[in-house]
Scaffold this motif. Sequence first.
Motif, PDB file in Angstrom:
ATOM      1  N   LEU A   7      -1.605  -3.021   4.043  1.00  0.00           N
ATOM      2  CA  LEU A   7      -1.339  -4.246   4.797  1.00  0.00           C
ATOM      3  C   LEU A   7      -1.886  -5.457   4.055  1.00  0.00           C
ATOM      4  O   LEU A   7      -3.083  -5.536   3.773  1.00  0.00           O
ATOM      5  CB  LEU A   7      -1.976  -4.137   6.189  1.00  0.00           C
ATOM      6  CG  LEU A   7      -1.862  -5.354   7.108  1.00  0.00           C
ATOM      7  CD1 LEU A   7      -0.404  -5.669   7.421  1.00  0.00           C
ATOM      8  CD2 LEU A   7      -2.660  -5.116   8.388  1.00  0.00           C
ATOM      9  N   ILE A   8      -0.986  -6.403   3.751  1.00  0.00           N
ATOM     10  CA  ILE A   8      -1.381  -7.633   3.065  1.00  0.00           C
ATOM     11  C   ILE A   8      -0.867  -8.837   3.839  1.00  0.00           C
ATOM     12  O   ILE A   8      -0.051  -8.713   4.749  1.00  0.00           O
ATOM     13  CB  ILE A   8      -0.856  -7.671   1.617  1.00  0.00           C
ATOM     14  CG1 ILE A   8       0.672  -7.523   1.600  1.00  0.00           C
ATOM     15  CG2 ILE A   8      -1.515  -6.601   0.776  1.00  0.00           C
ATOM     16  CD1 ILE A   8       1.282  -7.640   0.211  1.00  0.00           C
ATOM     17  N   HIS A  32       1.587  10.540  -2.085  1.00  0.00           N
ATOM     18  CA  HIS A  32       1.686  10.197  -0.669  1.00  0.00           C
ATOM     19  C   HIS A  32       2.947   9.374  -0.418  1.00  0.00           C
ATOM     20  O   HIS A  32       3.516   8.789  -1.341  1.00  0.00           O
ATOM     21  CB  HIS A  32       0.460   9.395  -0.207  1.00  0.00           C
ATOM     22  CG  HIS A  32      -0.837  10.106  -0.372  1.00  0.00           C
ATOM     23  ND1 HIS A  32      -1.233  11.133   0.459  1.00  0.00           N
ATOM     24  CD2 HIS A  32      -1.832   9.969  -1.290  1.00  0.00           C
ATOM     25  CE1 HIS A  32      -2.416  11.581   0.071  1.00  0.00           C
ATOM     26  NE2 HIS A  32      -2.791  10.900  -0.992  1.00  0.00           N
ATOM     27  N   GLN A  33       3.366   9.339   0.823  1.00  0.00           N
ATOM     28  CA  GLN A  33       4.405   8.401   1.234  1.00  0.00           C
ATOM     29  C   GLN A  33       3.739   7.053   1.429  1.00  0.00           C
ATOM     30  O   GLN A  33       2.773   6.938   2.191  1.00  0.00           O
ATOM     31  CB  GLN A  33       5.059   8.874   2.541  1.00  0.00           C
ATOM     32  CG  GLN A  33       6.165   7.952   3.042  1.00  0.00           C
ATOM     33  CD  GLN A  33       6.726   8.401   4.381  1.00  0.00           C
ATOM     34  OE1 GLN A  33       6.429   9.508   4.854  1.00  0.00           O
ATOM     35  NE2 GLN A  33       7.528   7.556   5.000  1.00  0.00           N
ATOM     36  N   VAL A  34       4.236   6.017   0.758  1.00  0.00           N
ATOM     37  CA  VAL A  34       3.553   4.726   0.745  1.00  0.00           C
ATOM     38  C   VAL A  34       4.479   3.635   1.275  1.00  0.00           C
ATOM     39  O   VAL A  34       5.647   3.533   0.871  1.00  0.00           O
ATOM     40  CB  VAL A  34       3.077   4.355  -0.679  1.00  0.00           C
ATOM     41  CG1 VAL A  34       2.437   2.964  -0.687  1.00  0.00           C
ATOM     42  CG2 VAL A  34       2.086   5.391  -1.189  1.00  0.00           C
ATOM     43  N   THR A  35       3.960   2.819   2.182  1.00  0.00           N
ATOM     44  CA  THR A  35       4.670   1.640   2.692  1.00  0.00           C
ATOM     45  C   THR A  35       3.797   0.416   2.473  1.00  0.00           C
ATOM     46  O   THR A  35       2.614   0.423   2.831  1.00  0.00           O
ATOM     47  CB  THR A  35       4.968   1.793   4.201  1.00  0.00           C
ATOM     48  OG1 THR A  35       5.782   2.949   4.412  1.00  0.00           O
ATOM     49  CG2 THR A  35       5.696   0.568   4.724  1.00  0.00           C
ATOM     50  N   LEU A  36       4.352  -0.623   1.866  1.00  0.00           N
ATOM     51  CA  LEU A  36       3.646  -1.878   1.654  1.00  0.00           C
ATOM     52  C   LEU A  36       4.094  -2.850   2.744  1.00  0.00           C
ATOM     53  O   LEU A  36       5.276  -3.174   2.851  1.00  0.00           O
ATOM     54  CB  LEU A  36       3.957  -2.430   0.265  1.00  0.00           C
ATOM     55  CG  LEU A  36       3.017  -3.469  -0.330  1.00  0.00           C
ATOM     56  CD1 LEU A  36       1.571  -2.999  -0.303  1.00  0.00           C
ATOM     57  CD2 LEU A  36       3.420  -3.801  -1.751  1.00  0.00           C
ATOM     58  N   GLU A  41       7.106 -12.954   5.427  1.00  0.00           N
ATOM     59  CA  GLU A  41       8.280 -12.527   4.693  1.00  0.00           C
ATOM     60  C   GLU A  41       8.258 -13.121   3.286  1.00  0.00           C
ATOM     61  O   GLU A  41       7.634 -14.145   3.036  1.00  0.00           O
ATOM     62  CB  GLU A  41       9.560 -12.964   5.419  1.00  0.00           C
ATOM     63  CG  GLU A  41       9.814 -12.219   6.712  1.00  0.00           C
ATOM     64  CD  GLU A  41      11.160 -12.575   7.308  1.00  0.00           C
ATOM     65  OE1 GLU A  41      11.862 -13.419   6.722  1.00  0.00           O
ATOM     66  OE2 GLU A  41      11.509 -12.010   8.359  1.00  0.00           O
ATOM     67  N   GLY A  42       8.958 -12.477   2.380  1.00  0.00           N
ATOM     68  CA  GLY A  42       9.049 -12.980   1.013  1.00  0.00           C
ATOM     69  C   GLY A  42       9.378 -11.874   0.040  1.00  0.00           C
ATOM     70  O   GLY A  42       9.348 -10.688   0.388  1.00  0.00           O
ATOM     71  N   GLU A  43       9.695 -12.267  -1.185  1.00  0.00           N
ATOM     72  CA  GLU A  43       9.968 -11.310  -2.246  1.00  0.00           C
ATOM     73  C   GLU A  43       8.662 -10.936  -2.937  1.00  0.00           C
ATOM     74  O   GLU A  43       7.821 -11.809  -3.182  1.00  0.00           O
ATOM     75  CB  GLU A  43      10.958 -11.875  -3.260  1.00  0.00           C
ATOM     76  CG  GLU A  43      12.410 -11.750  -2.848  1.00  0.00           C
ATOM     77  CD  GLU A  43      12.809 -10.296  -2.629  1.00  0.00           C
ATOM     78  OE1 GLU A  43      12.587  -9.475  -3.547  1.00  0.00           O
ATOM     79  OE2 GLU A  43      13.320  -9.978  -1.544  1.00  0.00           O
ATOM     80  N   PRO A  44       8.474  -9.673  -3.273  1.00  0.00           N
ATOM     81  CA  PRO A  44       7.209  -9.251  -3.898  1.00  0.00           C
ATOM     82  C   PRO A  44       6.956  -9.975  -5.222  1.00  0.00           C
ATOM     83  O   PRO A  44       7.763  -9.890  -6.143  1.00  0.00           O
ATOM     84  CB  PRO A  44       7.412  -7.746  -4.124  1.00  0.00           C
ATOM     85  CG  PRO A  44       8.490  -7.345  -3.170  1.00  0.00           C
ATOM     86  CD  PRO A  44       9.385  -8.532  -3.043  1.00  0.00           C
ATOM     87  N   ARG A  55       7.970  -3.282   4.085  1.00  0.00           N
ATOM     88  CA  ARG A  55       8.206  -3.748   5.456  1.00  0.00           C
ATOM     89  C   ARG A  55       7.518  -5.099   5.633  1.00  0.00           C
ATOM     90  O   ARG A  55       6.419  -5.328   5.113  1.00  0.00           O
ATOM     91  CB  ARG A  55       7.632  -2.751   6.472  1.00  0.00           C
ATOM     92  CG  ARG A  55       8.190  -1.343   6.373  1.00  0.00           C
ATOM     93  CD  ARG A  55       9.564  -1.222   6.977  1.00  0.00           C
ATOM     94  NE  ARG A  55       9.519  -1.352   8.423  1.00  0.00           N
ATOM     95  CZ  ARG A  55       9.444  -0.306   9.256  1.00  0.00           C
ATOM     96  NH1 ARG A  55       9.395   0.944   8.768  1.00  0.00           N
ATOM     97  NH2 ARG A  55       9.432  -0.482  10.556  1.00  0.00           N
ATOM     98  N   THR A  56       8.172  -6.002   6.365  1.00  0.00           N
ATOM     99  CA  THR A  56       7.551  -7.282   6.693  1.00  0.00           C
ATOM    100  C   THR A  56       7.542  -7.450   8.204  1.00  0.00           C
ATOM    101  O   THR A  56       8.488  -7.064   8.892  1.00  0.00           O
ATOM    102  CB  THR A  56       8.299  -8.468   6.048  1.00  0.00           C
ATOM    103  OG1 THR A  56       9.659  -8.468   6.507  1.00  0.00           O
ATOM    104  CG2 THR A  56       8.266  -8.368   4.535  1.00  0.00           C
TER     105      THR A  56
END
Length: 639
Positions: A7-8, A32-36, A41-44, A55-56
């Motif tokens: 989570l960022i 692992h299964q990883v979700t950022l 919202e925005g582009e990485p 996910r945002t």
Amino acid sequence: MAHVALLIQDISACGGVEKVMHGLARDLRDSHQVTLVSVREGEPYWGRLEGVEYRTLGLPATGTRKNFRHWVTHLRRLMLEARIEVMVSGYFAFHLAAQLAARGTGGRDEAGNSRPLTRVIAQEHSAYHHDRRAKRVIKHLLYRHLDVLQVLNEVDAECWRRRGLQPTVIPNYLDDLAERETRAECERQADVVMVGRLAPIKRVDLAIRAFAHSGYRRGRLVLVGDGPERESLLALCHELGLKVFQGANDDSVPDDTRVLFTGALQDVSRELRRARLLLLTSERECLPMNVLEAKREGLPCLSRPVRSGPLALIRHDVDGVLSAEADSAGEVEIVQELAHELARLEFDDHRLLHLSKAARESFAHYSRDAVLPDYQRLITRLVPRRRPMADVSVIMPNYGYDRRLHAAVDSVLAQSEPVREILISDDASPDGAAARLREDFAALETGDVEIRILETDTNGGPGRARNRAIAEAQGRYIAFLDADDAWLPEKIERQIAFMQETGAGLSYTGYEMVDEQGNHVSHFAPPARLTRDDMLRSNSIGCLTAIYDAGRFGRFYMPTIRKRQDLALWLIIIGQLGPAQGMPEPLARYTRRESSVSSNKFKAAAYQWRLYREVLGMDVISASRNFVHYAVNGYAKHR
């Protein structure tokens, strides 16, 4: 394999927390299964990673009461829908929102199916001493309810311990990319570089004033970064009579430029590699990534003696320099001390070379190989293993204390179907490696997987060390893995199922070859069936992929020869059980080292000849015929 969410605040930002989380996502995705997850919202900014879900929440990131309620609601919904087991948070307000959201997880859903309980790891990126007193009191009260408080250095950890908390210390880290390009020696470098956001907290104005006051003429001051203070810093340079240029650090920069503003750069390695010194003048730092990046390049840092980051990272006059700044020093004294050290370091090449070497050596404590296993162990502790266990004993030879072994063990612990035991057989290491390994793994949370450290009386090579472990193994299946290699998470589950379906006594898989920095080199896909004649001509079974069924066919041991003992074992098994059967897809990762590919190829050929003649008892003609096939196939395999 756990579902881990990172989570960022803002995925489009170039900040240090976002960079840390991007690196963690990259390195955890294999096991692992990883979700950022980004609040905004925005582009990485750091690019999209293959194999990582993004996910945002699409919410404001400012910490109002209304926004906080929305954070909690959206995070709880995400935790439940995505079945997240571990969430790593990078900011104070999100620590609390994630912990509150996690209270609504676990139990069973409307259909009666069990739901995972989300556990929260709160990364404390703020140095303890630099929070206001009121904020520290709030943290003391709220952090007691966290699943895990992670701090970045022992200085902060000790402060939290004195307040009754038990933090986990895991520092920031970087992958080791320094081998891509050799850094020139100090006498060939001139510029002083500063990396970071041009914001008030970084006190870039002090750096500019100290640079001007020192009379530094050997090179220019290079400011890498952007931010709200850019215009005021440009005005300060003009006030001090320092010629400024804004743009890339290339041949277009005028020779009389004293301060160069490059703007923000994704990759600062090039600027660090061509600099003489890193300058750090921040008011506060926890564990600054720019110092780690400098250490990776062997670049010494001159810093203010700020608690806690610089004091934790820099040993004065060993791998960097801390200015002699008193606690109550005003700006004039701070500038004078920094200018004094800059002037001393301008022409002292011998001192810079000493600091550079020590800085590069100290980076080993903050490399991916050193730190990532700590994250893996923490996740393993938080996510209990309730999956069926494969009756597999993993045989791992060891000689000398090598941190890479921990990463190999972690790849075994991350299997989708846990193994029964890991047997690490130490081959009479002279440095007390066995005792150190027992200490390391004694505190390791391994679920139901047992780790045993065995020892040989005398050094006899990896074959003899493996045999010691095979004799002690309790599992039906015997698998092999070396310290610098790794398994992909589904290897054991898929390979054991394959053996049970086919009745194979000896099986193997394909594997990926990577270089010493973990970069992809090639894939090796073996044939689906291998006879004894096939193996005499080319060893197509990677030791890190092989498994044999000892419960059904009995134990087989390696001949006690220094090299090619694995090939000799495969020949023995195939000779008694018939052809080995394999899966061509890559389920393991083999580290290909330059020494093993170039300087040792003639030694390898000599051992192969001895295997034919002395171990297998072949006549000269038969040995020669097979050796020609071996040489041709070996060239095709490793070119």
